[in-house]
Design a protein around this motif. Structure first.
Motif, PDB file in Angstrom:
ATOM      1  N   LEU A   1       0.800  -1.227   0.000  1.00 55.24           N
ATOM      2  CA  LEU A   1       0.000   0.000   0.000  1.00 55.24           C
ATOM      3  C   LEU A   1       0.828   1.271   0.000  1.00 55.24           C
ATOM      4  O   LEU A   1       0.554   2.198  -0.747  1.00 55.24           O
ATOM      5  CB  LEU A   1      -0.948   0.006   1.191  1.00 55.24           C
TER       6      LEU A   1
ATOM      7  N   TRP B 144       3.454  -0.702   4.563  1.00 56.91           N
ATOM      8  CA  TRP B 144       2.102  -1.105   4.932  1.00 56.91           C
ATOM      9  C   TRP B 144       1.535  -1.913   3.775  1.00 56.91           C
ATOM     10  O   TRP B 144       1.716  -1.560   2.604  1.00 56.91           O
ATOM     11  CB  TRP B 144       1.226   0.119   5.192  1.00 56.91           C
ATOM     12  N   SER B 145       0.845  -2.991   4.117  1.00 52.11           N
ATOM     13  CA  SER B 145       0.305  -3.878   3.089  1.00 52.11           C
ATOM     14  C   SER B 145      -1.000  -4.496   3.574  1.00 52.11           C
ATOM     15  O   SER B 145      -1.392  -4.345   4.732  1.00 52.11           O
ATOM     16  CB  SER B 145       1.313  -4.988   2.772  1.00 52.11           C
ATOM     17  N   GLU B 146      -1.633  -5.207   2.645  1.00 48.94           N
ATOM     18  CA  GLU B 146      -2.825  -5.967   2.998  1.00 48.94           C
ATOM     19  C   GLU B 146      -2.882  -7.198   2.106  1.00 48.94           C
ATOM     20  O   GLU B 146      -2.222  -7.255   1.070  1.00 48.94           O
ATOM     21  CB  GLU B 146      -4.094  -5.130   2.844  1.00 48.94           C
TER      22      GLU B 146
ATOM     23  N   LEU C  27      -9.805  -9.706   5.120  1.00 54.05           N
ATOM     24  CA  LEU C  27      -8.704  -8.796   4.825  1.00 54.05           C
ATOM     25  C   LEU C  27      -7.696  -8.784   5.977  1.00 54.05           C
ATOM     26  O   LEU C  27      -8.041  -8.413   7.102  1.00 54.05           O
ATOM     27  CB  LEU C  27      -9.229  -7.381   4.577  1.00 54.05           C
TER      28      LEU C  27
ATOM     29  N   GLN D 241      -4.292  -7.121   7.381  1.00 58.87           N
ATOM     30  CA  GLN D 241      -3.437  -5.949   7.235  1.00 58.87           C
ATOM     31  C   GLN D 241      -2.109  -6.263   7.903  1.00 58.87           C
ATOM     32  O   GLN D 241      -2.080  -6.905   8.961  1.00 58.87           O
ATOM     33  CB  GLN D 241      -4.085  -4.733   7.855  1.00 58.87           C
TER      34      GLN D 241
ATOM     35  N   ASP E 198       2.151  -4.765   8.483  1.00 59.29           N
ATOM     36  CA  ASP E 198       3.158  -3.734   8.292  1.00 59.29           C
ATOM     37  C   ASP E 198       4.513  -4.270   8.706  1.00 59.29           C
ATOM     38  O   ASP E 198       4.600  -5.223   9.478  1.00 59.29           O
ATOM     39  CB  ASP E 198       2.808  -2.450   9.048  1.00 59.29           C
TER      40      ASP E 198
ATOM     41  N   TYR F 230      -2.580  -7.956  11.300  1.00 59.37           N
ATOM     42  CA  TYR F 230      -3.811  -7.621  12.008  1.00 59.37           C
ATOM     43  C   TYR F 230      -5.028  -8.073  11.206  1.00 59.37           C
ATOM     44  O   TYR F 230      -5.018  -8.008   9.981  1.00 59.37           O
ATOM     45  CB  TYR F 230      -3.929  -6.098  12.203  1.00 59.37           C
TER      46      TYR F 230
END
Length: 154
Positions: A37, A45-47, A105, A107, A109, A127
């Motif tokens: 992201l 940061w990613s998902e 989803l 999340q 980091d 998370y």
């Protein structure tokens, strides 16, 4: 020679390039639905969309999926900090599974804790619905490109 701080190593153009290409990268990241992201100096940061994952008999996503995602982002976060042409290779990754992960989803980091010209120590957290489900710490080797020699090319 003084060591560069993370902020001094950070290459915003490389980070933007990573964002542009990595979300179309085939293989495991694509299979797992990982999307990068945004970057900052030493942060990523990613998902990952885990809705397509086949659940375990207990109804959860397999821990190996979470491990693969955290492995991927602990490596990816170092690229804007290393010289162009170098690459990162995970040499160690330790995970703590904190809570079960359901389809949905995820999340995640990653934060670079320390970096030299040869390795980085990175922490990552995952998370689900705002709840910490896994934490990892890894060592990433920073590998310089090898010179092509006549013997190697033969």
């Amino acid at each position: 020679m003084a060591r560069l701080r993370i902020e001094e190593r950070y290459d915003d153009a490389m980070a933007e390039s990573m964002l542009a290409i990595s979300n179309e990268m085939p293989g495991l990241p694509e299979f797992l639905g990982v999307r990068l992201l945004r970057f900052a100096a030493g942060r990523l940061w990613s998902e990952a969309d885990l809705t397509g994952q086949v659940p375990t008999p207990s109804g959860n996503v397999h821990g190996g999926v979470v491990a693969a995602i955290l492995d991927h982002i602990t490596g990816a976060v170092v690229y804007p900090l290393i010289p162009d042409g170098h690459w990162g290779a995970t040499t160690e990754l330790k995970l703590n599974y904190i809570a079960p992960v359901a389809a949905g989803l995820l999340q995640a980091d990653a934060t670079v804790l320390a970096i030299t010209n040869r390795s980085a120590v990175v922490r990552a957290e995952a998370y689900m619905d705002g709840r910490l489900v896994a934490a990892a710490q890894g060592t990433i080797a920073i590998v310089a490109p090898r010179a092509v020699t006549d013997r190697a090319a033969a």
